[in-house]
Scaffold this active site. Structure first.
Site, PDB file in Angstrom:
ATOM      1  N   ASP A 181     -10.928  -3.224  -3.730  1.00  0.00           N
ATOM      2  CA  ASP A 181     -10.589  -2.527  -2.495  1.00  0.00           C
ATOM      3  C   ASP A 181     -11.969  -2.329  -1.880  1.00  0.00           C
ATOM      4  OD1 ASP A 181      -8.549   0.288  -1.150  1.00  0.00           O
ATOM      5  OD2 ASP A 181      -9.503  -1.333  -0.137  1.00  0.00           O
ATOM      6  N   HIS A 212       0.761  -1.173   0.106  1.00  0.00           N
ATOM      7  CA  HIS A 212       0.027  -0.029   0.087  1.00  0.00           C
ATOM      8  C   HIS A 212       0.944   1.003   0.101  1.00  0.00           C
ATOM      9  CE1 HIS A 212      -3.455   2.351   1.870  1.00  0.00           C
ATOM     10  NE2 HIS A 212      -2.440   3.201   2.059  1.00  0.00           N
TER      11      HIS A 212
END
Lengths: 435, 184, 318
Positions: A302, A176
């Site tokens: 996501d 991330h």
């Protein structure tokens, strides 16, 4: 239970019948018959291999007010998914063999999708020590994807060690990319809009600087690296450059980053607050091109459920995240297929085969092949509908598409030969659990 | 729809001149007189009457403006009005005879608001009312002391007052289905 | 003038005509303050709720005074010692007030966009006036600033006038300033030229798209003889986040010192939204000089807020 599918259009464009028995594709051809089989008329429907999501938040254990493995699995099936990677930011964190096995087995019990737990890179996602990566890889959950998603593995030494260590387990570190010091208190993309709105900015360089560093670390380690939710044109450029050098890097993009821009923040409606943030139109266009030319390997949702009180408040107080499992295929159709950038065979690649490859999920390498597991979805691209809360199947309603007209609808989904969605409706949990 | 001109330019001038004389007569001269026109056309009428007064008795033509927007009782449910300036002449109004001047007297609510506004500005000795047109249909016990023309009218009819300074010419017209009787 | 306002959330919702209209009504309101009975009955029977999630005594008192001068009833929720400070959400607080029946809500909140979120929600059916939302806007401050400038420049002849050609220089932490944002957009609407001075670290990243000129050189800006010099408050927290090295350096580079004050044009107005850090961004002498209109800004505040409350509470029911 035997299933006879008639008249489906396969990803390569050919029309075909399929007989599914004992969880696998038993026959492919035209004019097929099967006795005492459940018939599904797939005329006019696009058949796709079961979709595989590399990036979902199922919230269980610990945050069951937002979602559970059951409700998240149902939302996934409704979106045409047959496998999802469940991110590790649960409570307790998925950083031990025990927790990942628990999550995997919950998925198995409910039966809607194959749940592949993602293992945390560091203990408690704290960014200090590596978690028991080997134990998680060798557990019954068979973890191959490791990520601290929600947090960046920002310490260069730790990232280097993680990349090197997972090579021993055929794993991949999914980063991330968000340099924390450049994004303290950040609320939305840094730029003209954030300056006007008085919201703290999340600059593109905070993502790009981490990617630039990590592709070089991966190159030096000869390791696989995956970049989560790529969001800027600059990031796509960096991945393109790295691939040209032979770095084993892969990247994913979310459906919302293919469509929505930061202009939506002007309403201060927190449904549009997400991490990484919605960016500029130039970024949206660059991401679409990167997905089309293979720089970006996969679409990943996501999917991030939140309860109403975390969105019905000021922007600053609101949580980051959008749900996206149910709408993903429609958004990809609208942004990539209807614009001519991808064909359905490409959709099968970026939403099923490649994510399965990255996550080492068995059974997706050769879909629509006799003897292989029957993971597939039937999709009707010709309808249009106004997306509403009735289309959401998870527990939470924080979707940015409510009230928007979207194309397409999932009509049926089969997970290992078991129908999870039929005639556009989810089947009941006890029916799916029984098989 | 019928439009009838009830007063023309010359009629308006004569009416205002007569009102000026009546004011002086009832006040027994021009001392301690203050004319306050109610915007917009009331102010122009007050200025004309004041000019006439000044010509008849120098020093009697003290004039100003009194905006009553903030004192109206019908602010909700009507489009927002922009207030106009209130101009109280240098001598103030305490102890003076204030003559309010407006173009049309109708329900009486504007004048009631004007009385409230005057109350907050000071304490006049007396308050009088001069209007160019009285069209009847009072909703409150309010009466004009000096009237240019009585025009009994139907509620459905519209009375329009135009003045040279802003509308190009002086006139009073009735727009409506019925013609009405004139009385003096 | 265009129809009354539904809400006042941002100065960017005001066109030139409406903005001048507000300033002109404020002139009338200012006159009311000079009377024996400095009150108007206009908003009698209406209730205004002050919802102050962020503490601010001066702005709160200014809005209270404005409402009371129009004979409205006022209820005040302030952050300290109420359920708001115990963490009750914006939504719950709004619905509680709505249940009590209010006609207008004046809201100050530390989150940018809070006023807009409240106005767009269905939690309350009242007019919303933004009294400062995070670092986004402070519309009544922008209005009172331009009102003060107009009065200083044109005196009794201010009514109906804009600020065409007036040169305003704003100095300080533009990045975190809602006062700066409200002023920039409103000044542009009224025809003024705006110049921003700050270290690069305190300029918003998108400032090049704003209708302003920028620089980090205060001395050059002063040599340009602006009509108005507005100094913004600097907060010491900014020092710790590495926006500038230390306060002495800030004052040396961007403070209105006595020396810089001496170089100002004779007619240059000095403004500050308050509260001031005397000796940091503005010297005591500059703050107390005749060139300073800082106290006028405070007085103007009540008149402007009276005009705004009148406009959002009158007008037809939709």
């Amino acid at each position: 239970m035997t299933i006879l599918l008639t008249g489906a259009t396969l990803p390569d464009g050919s029309r075909s019948d399929l007989v599914i028995a004992d969880g696998v594709i038993a026959e492919i051809g035209t004019g097929l018959r099967a006795e005492s089989a459940q018939r599904i008329d797939a005329d006019g429907l696009q058949a796709l291999p079961g979709l595989v999501d590399l990036h979902t938040h199922l919230r269980e254990p610990g945050f069951e007010q937002s979602e559970t493995v059951l409700t998240g699995s149902r939302a996934a099936a409704a979106g045409g998914y047959t496998a999802v990677h469940a991110m590790a930011n649960t409570s307790p964190v998925q950083d031990t063999a025990g927790v990942v096995e628990q999550v995997a087995s919950l998925g198995e019990q409910h039966g809607y999708v194959t749940v592949r737990p993602v293992g945390a890179v560091t203990v408690g996602l704290a960014g200090e020590r590596l978690s028991e990566i080997g134990a998680m890889a060798q557990s019954r959950a068979g973890v191959r994807v490791f990520s601290d998603d929600g947090h960046c593995v920002h310490d260069a030494l730790l990232m280097r060690r993680a990349l090197e260590y997972v090579t021993g387990f055929d794993g991949v570190v999914a980063q991330h990319a968000q340099e924390p010091r450049l994004t303290e208190g950040a609320q939305m993309n840094e730029g003209e809009v954030s300056s006007e709105l008085g919201l703290a900015g999340w600059p593109a360089v905070a993502e790009e600087a981490i990617i630039a560093r990590d592709v070089l670390l991966a190159e030096a380690a000869g390791a696989r690296l995956h970049i989560c939710h790529l969001s800027t044109a600059g990031s796509a450029e960096l991945v393109r450059w790295a691939k040209a050098r032979g770095v084993r890097v892969t990247a994913e993009v979310t459906p919302h980053h293919l469509l929505l821009t930061e202009e939506l923040a002007r309403s201060y409606d927190a449904r549009y607050k997400v991490n990484p943030p919605l960016r500029r139109d130039e970024d949206v266009q660059a991401l679409r091109e990167a997905l089309a030319d293979g720089t970006i390997d996969a679409v990943a949702t996501d999917h991030a459920p939140h309860p109403p009180e975390s969105k019905e408040c000021s922007w600053q107080e609101a949580s980051f995240g959008m749900v996206g499992l149910e709408s993903a295929l429609s958004i990809v159709q609208q942004t990539m297929v209807d614009t001519g950038l991808l064909g359905w065979a490409d959709v099968a690649r970026v939403m099923s085969r490649t994510p399965a490859e990255i996550g080492r999920v068995p059974g997706y390498a050769e879909p629509f092949t006799v003897g292989n597991p029957a993971h597939l979805t039937l999709y009707d691209p010709s309808v249009r509908r106004t997306f509403g809360t009735g289309d959401l199947r998870g527990m939470s309603a924080n979707s940015p598409y409510l009230g928007r007209e979207l194309p397409g609808r999932v009509i049926a989904t089969l997970h290992g030969g078991v129908a999870t969605v039929l005639e556009g409706a989810l089947r009941d949990p006890d029916e799916v659990a029984r098989g | 729809m019928l439009t009838r001109t009830v007063l023309q330019q010359a009629d308006v001038t004569r009416a205002l001149t007569r009102i000026a004389h009546e004011i002086l007569e009832s006040n027994r001269g021009g001392s301690d007189l203050v004319l306050l026109g109610i915007p917009t056309r009331g102010v122009l009428l007050a200025e004309r009457i004041a000019a006439t007064l000044e010509g008849l008795e120098p020093g009697s033509g003290t004039v100003g403006a009194l905006d009553v927007t903030m004192y109206r009782d019908d602010l909700r449910g009507q489009p927002t009005r922009t207030p106009q300036p209130t101009k109280v002449p240098p001598g103030g109004i305490d102890g003076k005879t204030v003559v309010l001047v407006d173009d049309v007297l109708y329900s009486g609510r504007t004048i009631r608001a004007a009385l409230d506004a005057l109350n907050d500005l000071g304490r006049p000795r007396a308050v009088r009312l001069a209007v160019l047109v009285d069209r009847g249909h009072r909703e409150l016990p309010i009466r004009a002391d000096f009237v240019g023309k009585n025009l009994p009218s139907a509620v459905a009819e519209r009375i329009n007052v135009t003045l040279k300074e802003i509308d190009g010419e002086d006139a009073v017209t009735i727009v409506g289905r019925h013609s009405s009787e004139e009385t003096r | 003038m265009s129809a009354g306002l539904t809400h006042l959330l941002s100065v960017r919702d005001l066109d030139r005509e409406t903005a001048i209209g507000i300033l002109d009504i404020a002139e009338d309101m200012a006159d009311v303050a000079t009377r024996a009975v400095p009150k108007l009955p206009t908003l009698r029977g209406r209730t205004v709720a002050n919802l102050f999630f962020e503490d601010s005594t001066r702005t709160r008192l200014s809005f209270e005074a404005a409402a009371k001068r129009l004979s409205a009833d006022v209820i005040t929720f302030s952050a300290k010692g109420s359920s708001v400070s115990k963490g009750e959400s914006l939504k719950d607080t709004a619905q509680t007030i709505a249940a009590m029946g209010v006609d207008a809500v004046v809201i100050r909140h530390s989150a940018s966009g809070a006023a807009r979120v409240l106005a767009d929600s269905n939690w309350i059916d009242a007019a919303v006036v933004n009294a400062g939302d995070g670092t986004h806007e402070h519309p009544t401050q922008g209005l009172l600033d331009v009102f003060t400038m107009r009065r200083r420049l044109h005196g009794a002849g201010s009514r109906g006038r804009d600020l065409d050609g007036v040169r305003v220089t704003i100095v300080g932490d533009i990045l975190h300033s809602r006062v700066a944002r409200s002023n920039v957009w409103l000044l542009r609407t009224l025809g003024a030229h705006v110049h921003l001075v700050a270290p690069r670290t305190l300029m918003p990243s998108g400032v090049d798209a704003w209708p302003v000129t920028t620089s980090s050189d205060l001395d050059a800006a002063i040599a340009d003889a602006p009509d108005v010099l507005m100094m913004l408050r600097i907060q010491s927290e900014r020092m710790h986040a590495a926006f500038f090295p230390h306060e002495r350096e800030y004052t040396r580079q961007w403070g209105l010192s006595d020396a810089r004050f001496a170089r100002l044009g004779a007619d240059t107005m000095v403004m500050h939204p308050g509260p001031m850090n005397r000796g940091l961004e503005i010297s005591a002498m500059a703050a107390d000089s005749d060139a300073s209109v800082i106290l006028d800004q405070v007085t103007s505040g009540v008149s402007i807020r009276m005009a705004v409350l009148y406009l959002v509470l009158s007008g037809g029911d939709e």
